[in-house]
Design an enzyme around this catalytic site. Structure first.
Site, PDB file in Angstrom:
ATOM      1  N   THR A  20      44.570  38.744  33.780  1.00 26.11           N
ATOM      2  CA  THR A  20      44.068  38.396  35.108  1.00 26.11           C
ATOM      3  C   THR A  20      43.817  39.668  35.904  1.00 26.11           C
ATOM      4  O   THR A  20      44.710  40.500  36.065  1.00 26.11           O
ATOM      5  CB  THR A  20      45.074  37.525  35.889  1.00 26.11           C
ATOM      6  OG1 THR A  20      46.332  38.205  35.966  1.00 26.11           O
ATOM      7  CG2 THR A  20      45.240  36.169  35.243  1.00 26.11           C
ATOM      8  N   GLU A  79      44.786  36.309  41.434  1.00 26.48           N
ATOM      9  CA  GLU A  79      44.531  36.803  40.076  1.00 26.48           C
ATOM     10  C   GLU A  79      43.377  36.040  39.461  1.00 26.48           C
ATOM     11  O   GLU A  79      43.360  34.821  39.480  1.00 26.48           O
ATOM     12  CB  GLU A  79      45.741  36.567  39.184  1.00 26.48           C
ATOM     13  CG  GLU A  79      47.018  37.198  39.657  1.00 26.48           C
ATOM     14  CD  GLU A  79      48.140  36.888  38.675  1.00 26.48           C
ATOM     15  OE1 GLU A  79      47.915  37.029  37.458  1.00 26.48           O
ATOM     16  OE2 GLU A  79      49.200  36.469  39.132  1.00 26.48           O
TER      17      GLU A  79
END
Ligand code: ADP
Ligand code: RBF
Ligand code: MG
Length: 145
Positions: A20, A79
């Site tokens: 992420t 993220e």
């Protein structure tokens, strides 16, 4: 939102098989009031430059905004997992995202396996949702150019 990709805690790819890219706090800050904690989908582009080919395009993304209770983080983070196989990391590059829909709230999991399973479902929901023809226009939004 947009900003240069930050280093995180290095747990996304290793433990979850799902890297992420973290947006900087400054990107999230102005939107704190409207951002809902949980999982969202939309489009993303990483400004990688001319030689990057298909990696520097508007791509589907799934995003977690949360306190990450599984890891007992103390700060809300944003993220972004992009549904594309990149050849290499892109820390420091500019990431631009548009959030288009909400998938689910953030849960606290009793096992890593159940978190990983839910993330797999989130990816499927993302791809199915973005199939809706009305989302096409966002790929061409001037924000991405
Ligand atoms: P960190 O804790 O530093 O965010 P991660 O394990 O989550 O570490 O890895 C994130 C990094 O992996 C991103 O910053 C990016 O450079 C790289 N990366 C590679 N492929 C992807 C992808 N498909 N989506 C998001 N980031 C990716
Ligand atoms: N963390 C949680 O604690 N609860 C969640 O419900 C949760 N959902 C996520 C959904 C997606 C699509 C992604 C990419 C991550 C999610 N995470 C969740 C965050 C995960 O714990 C995070 O990626 C790690 O903390 C590594 O930074
Ligand atoms: Mg990360």
């Amino acid at each position: 939102m947009k900003g240069p990709v930050q280093h995180g805690f290095k747990r996304g790819s290793k433990d979850l098989g799902c890297p992420t890219a973290n947006l900087p706090d400054e990107a999230i800050e102005p939107h704190q009031d409207v951002l809902q904690t949980g999982v969202h989908y939309g489009y993303a582009r990483v400004l990688l430059g001319e030689d990057a080919g298909s990696a520097d395009e508007v791509l589907p993304m799934v995003m977690s905004i949360g306190w990450n209770p599984y890891y007992k983080n103390e700060k809300r983070t944003a993220e972004v997992h992009i549904l594309h196989a990149f050849d290499s990391d892109f820390y420091g590059k500019e990431l631009r995202i548009v959030m288009l829909g909400y998938i689910r709230p953030e849960y606290n999991y009793t096992s890593l396996e159940s978190l990983i399973n839910d993330i797999e479902t989130d990816k499927l929901v993302t791809l199915r949702s973005l199939d809706r023809p009305t989302y096409e226009a966002f790929k061409k939004d001037p924000f991405f150019q």
